[in-house]
Design a protein around this motif. Structure first.
Motif, PDB file in Angstrom:
ATOM      1  N   ILE A  72       0.665  -1.258  -0.008  1.00 38.12           N
ATOM      2  CA  ILE A  72       0.182  -0.021  -0.035  1.00 38.12           C
ATOM      3  C   ILE A  72       0.826   1.341  -0.097  1.00 38.12           C
ATOM      4  CG2 ILE A  72      -1.906   1.276   1.198  1.00 38.12           C
ATOM      5  CD1 ILE A  72      -2.682  -1.387   2.424  1.00 38.12           C
ATOM      6  N   GLU A  73       0.760   2.129  -1.090  1.00 39.56           N
ATOM      7  CA  GLU A  73       1.507   3.388  -1.286  1.00 39.56           C
ATOM      8  C   GLU A  73       0.758   4.450  -1.624  1.00 39.56           C
ATOM      9  OE1 GLU A  73       4.629   3.345  -3.980  1.00 39.56           O
ATOM     10  OE2 GLU A  73       3.571   3.447  -5.719  1.00 39.56           O
ATOM     11  N   ASP A  74      -0.594   4.345  -2.079  1.00 42.30           N
ATOM     12  CA  ASP A  74      -1.321   5.126  -2.569  1.00 42.30           C
ATOM     13  C   ASP A  74      -2.908   4.667  -2.338  1.00 42.30           C
ATOM     14  OD1 ASP A  74      -2.043   3.329  -4.695  1.00 42.30           O
ATOM     15  OD2 ASP A  74      -0.628   4.370  -6.101  1.00 42.30           O
ATOM     16  N   VAL A  75      -3.770   5.681  -2.586  1.00 42.98           N
ATOM     17  CA  VAL A  75      -5.169   5.339  -2.438  1.00 42.98           C
ATOM     18  C   VAL A  75      -5.728   4.090  -3.224  1.00 42.98           C
ATOM     19  CG1 VAL A  75      -7.528   6.287  -2.763  1.00 42.98           C
ATOM     20  CG2 VAL A  75      -5.848   7.635  -1.577  1.00 42.98           C
ATOM     21  N   THR A  76      -5.288   4.060  -4.442  1.00 45.51           N
ATOM     22  CA  THR A  76      -5.443   2.646  -5.207  1.00 45.51           C
ATOM     23  C   THR A  76      -5.228   1.350  -4.567  1.00 45.51           C
ATOM     24  OG1 THR A  76      -5.284   4.018  -7.218  1.00 45.51           O
ATOM     25  CG2 THR A  76      -5.314   1.609  -7.428  1.00 45.51           C
ATOM     26  N   ASP A  77      -4.131   1.443  -3.919  1.00 44.48           N
ATOM     27  CA  ASP A  77      -3.519   0.285  -3.295  1.00 44.48           C
ATOM     28  C   ASP A  77      -4.540   0.161  -2.118  1.00 44.48           C
ATOM     29  OD1 ASP A  77      -1.634  -0.194  -5.091  1.00 44.48           O
ATOM     30  OD2 ASP A  77      -0.053   0.855  -3.903  1.00 44.48           O
ATOM     31  N   TRP A  78      -4.973   1.176  -1.473  1.00 43.32           N
ATOM     32  CA  TRP A  78      -5.583   1.085  -0.001  1.00 43.32           C
ATOM     33  C   TRP A  78      -7.084   0.462  -0.657  1.00 43.32           C
ATOM     34  CZ3 TRP A  78      -5.320   1.647   5.048  1.00 43.32           C
ATOM     35  CH2 TRP A  78      -6.518   1.846   5.527  1.00 43.32           C
ATOM     36  N   GLN A  79      -7.553   1.018  -1.369  1.00 43.39           N
ATOM     37  CA  GLN A  79      -8.977   0.634  -1.868  1.00 43.39           C
ATOM     38  C   GLN A  79      -8.967  -1.051  -2.301  1.00 43.39           C
ATOM     39  OE1 GLN A  79      -9.797   3.586  -4.821  1.00 43.39           O
ATOM     40  NE2 GLN A  79     -10.890   4.829  -3.464  1.00 43.39           N
ATOM     41  N   ASN A  80      -7.877  -1.271  -3.167  1.00 49.67           N
ATOM     42  CA  ASN A  80      -7.796  -2.515  -3.456  1.00 49.67           C
ATOM     43  C   ASN A  80      -7.659  -3.593  -2.339  1.00 49.67           C
ATOM     44  OD1 ASN A  80      -7.988  -1.995  -6.135  1.00 49.67           O
ATOM     45  ND2 ASN A  80      -5.723  -1.936  -6.717  1.00 49.67           N
ATOM     46  N   TYR A  81      -6.778  -3.042  -1.509  1.00 50.10           N
ATOM     47  CA  TYR A  81      -6.626  -4.024  -0.135  1.00 50.10           C
ATOM     48  C   TYR A  81      -7.894  -4.111   0.681  1.00 50.10           C
ATOM     49  CZ  TYR A  81      -5.476  -5.471   4.548  1.00 50.10           C
ATOM     50  OH  TYR A  81      -5.272  -6.244   5.622  1.00 50.10           O
ATOM     51  N   CYS A  82      -8.598  -3.052   0.676  1.00 44.49           N
ATOM     52  CA  CYS A  82      -9.902  -3.091   1.451  1.00 44.49           C
ATOM     53  C   CYS A  82     -10.750  -4.079   0.759  1.00 44.49           C
ATOM     54  CB  CYS A  82     -10.607  -1.809   1.486  1.00 44.49           C
ATOM     55  SG  CYS A  82      -9.688  -0.567   2.658  1.00 44.49           S
ATOM     56  N   GLN A  83     -10.962  -4.028  -0.537  1.00 43.85           N
ATOM     57  CA  GLN A  83     -11.782  -4.902  -1.110  1.00 43.85           C
ATOM     58  C   GLN A  83     -11.419  -6.305  -1.132  1.00 43.85           C
ATOM     59  OE1 GLN A  83     -12.401  -3.764  -5.268  1.00 43.85           O
ATOM     60  NE2 GLN A  83     -13.549  -5.649  -5.968  1.00 43.85           N
ATOM     61  N   ASP A  84     -10.187  -6.848  -1.387  1.00 49.41           N
ATOM     62  CA  ASP A  84      -9.628  -7.814  -1.242  1.00 49.41           C
ATOM     63  C   ASP A  84      -9.722  -8.381   0.051  1.00 49.41           C
ATOM     64  OD1 ASP A  84      -8.967  -7.614  -3.868  1.00 49.41           O
ATOM     65  OD2 ASP A  84      -6.820  -7.556  -3.652  1.00 49.41           O
ATOM     66  N   THR A  85      -9.432  -7.746   1.157  1.00 49.94           N
ATOM     67  CA  THR A  85      -9.879  -8.264   2.594  1.00 49.94           C
ATOM     68  C   THR A  85     -11.036  -8.634   2.865  1.00 49.94           C
ATOM     69  OG1 THR A  85      -7.844  -7.004   3.007  1.00 49.94           O
ATOM     70  CG2 THR A  85      -9.448  -7.678   4.999  1.00 49.94           C
ATOM     71  N   GLU A  86     -12.229  -7.693   2.311  1.00 49.27           N
ATOM     72  CA  GLU A  86     -13.349  -8.035   2.647  1.00 49.27           C
ATOM     73  C   GLU A  86     -13.874  -9.253   2.010  1.00 49.27           C
ATOM     74  OE1 GLU A  86     -17.919  -5.872   1.881  1.00 49.27           O
ATOM     75  OE2 GLU A  86     -16.218  -4.702   1.495  1.00 49.27           O
ATOM     76  N   GLU A  87     -13.481  -9.405   0.760  1.00 49.39           N
ATOM     77  CA  GLU A  87     -13.905 -10.749   0.079  1.00 49.39           C
ATOM     78  C   GLU A  87     -13.130 -11.895   0.815  1.00 49.39           C
ATOM     79  OE1 GLU A  87     -12.460 -10.062  -3.732  1.00 49.39           O
ATOM     80  OE2 GLU A  87     -14.109  -8.704  -4.459  1.00 49.39           O
ATOM     81  N   VAL A  88     -12.128 -11.824   1.254  1.00 52.03           N
ATOM     82  CA  VAL A  88     -11.295 -13.069   2.123  1.00 52.03           C
ATOM     83  C   VAL A  88     -11.915 -13.081   3.109  1.00 52.03           C
ATOM     84  CG1 VAL A  88      -9.070 -13.599   3.213  1.00 52.03           C
ATOM     85  CG2 VAL A  88      -9.181 -12.625   0.881  1.00 52.03           C
TER      86      VAL A  88
END
Length: 310
Positions: A290-306
């Motif tokens: 995570i270095e920017d907002v796009t990375d942050w959003q991708n992590y949040c989405q992936d984590t929710e799915e996991v």
């Protein structure tokens, strides 16, 4: 879920890094504002000072901590283990409660000044060597002693090692490696040879500076790049002093992290190299950076799915 967090070091900073995070994440914004107040600096990274050898390490540390605070608030749980590459260890120690945030930032600023001064006294270069063995790197460095100095500085992967030294030594080592079949030797954009004896003056200055720093016991394990063991309250100062003149062992650190049976590893801060190292070293663990907002959003989405999949 068991989480390991990796904190970025120097080398992959970029202009305006963190600007979108500052506008989006309240915890990140509060951290940067606090850092600015501590040092009376403006840590918004712009192109005109991205190469500032003293301010940039502080900006990276503040960015690391801003993302860490936002991430732990999101997860609502304490990470299992922490690590950072070189400079990144300072953010890891702050996150673990070993250093107060303000004291840690001031220490990072002084460390950067000591390194800059040592680099002026003993100019250095660093190169990353790919598809190589430690034995071959050791032989190349030994060969270079005839004309200069060269040392293994970073053991990033089993077959990726960074060498640091003076100009003559690095050139001699490169020639040796080329004649022994190594095809990729990549110069790094640095002004000092970190983690080599060329930083002895900086190490000595840091030792004196640390005499006036209060150290607390880590509340979360932090794996040292230098010793590949968790920092303890008794070893923090000695290890940080050694870190400046000793090679880092990040691949071994990742193997040590694996013993904590983590489910995920998250790199925070500029760049993605630590996440790349983790993916190659621990292929069975989920890895994000995570270095920017796009990375942050991708992590949040992936984590929710996991988490939904259980």
């Amino acid at each position: 879920m068991k989480t390991a967090i990796l904190f970025s070091g120097q080398g992959q900073q970029f202009a305006d890094m963190g600007a979108d995070l500052y506008q989006t994440l309240p915890a990140y914004q509060a951290t940067i504002d606090e850092a600015n107040q501590v040092l009376d600096w403006d840590l918004r990274v712009t192109a005109d000072w991205i190469d500032d050898a003293q301010r940039m390490p502080v900006a990276i540390t503040a960015m690391n901590m801003g993302l860490y605070r936002a991430l732990t608030a999101l997860l609502n749980e304490c990470p299992t283990v922490l690590a950072g590459l070189s400079l990144g260890e300072y953010a890891a120690l702050i996150a673990a409660g070993v250093l107060p945030f303000a004291d840690g930032l001031k220490l990072v600023a002084d460390r950067a000044r000591y390194m800059q001064r040592a680099g002026l006294q003993h100019p250095g270069e660093m190169v990353a060597v790919l598809k190589v063995t430690p034995a071959l790197v050791a032989a190349a460095c030994q060969s270079a002693q005839a004309v200069g100095v060269a040392y293994p500085a970073n053991y990033n992967l089993a077959d990726q090692i960074v060498i640091g030294g003076d100009a003559a030594g690095i050139q001699a080592a490169r020639t040796y490696l080329k004649t022994h079949g190594v095809k990729r030797v990549v110069p790094l954009d640095v002004a000092v040879a970190s983690h080599t004896p060329l930083m002895a003056a900086a190490s000595e200055a840091l030792a004196q500076r640390l005499r006036f720093v209060n150290i607390a016991a880590p509340q979360i394990p932090v794996i040292s790049n230098t010793t590949v063991t968790p920092f303890s309250q008794a070893t923090v100062k000695e290890t940080l002093v050694k870190q400046l003149v000793s090679p880092t062992h990040f691949a071994a650190c990742l193997q040590r992290i694996a013993t904590y049976e983590v489910d995920e590893i998250i790199q925070v801060g500029p760049g993605h190299s630590l996440a790349t190292f983790a993916k190659q070293t621990l292929p069975g663990v989920r890895v994000w950076s995570i270095e920017d907002v796009t990375d942050w959003q991708n992590y949040c989405q992936d984590t929710e799915e996991v988490r939904e999949r259980g």
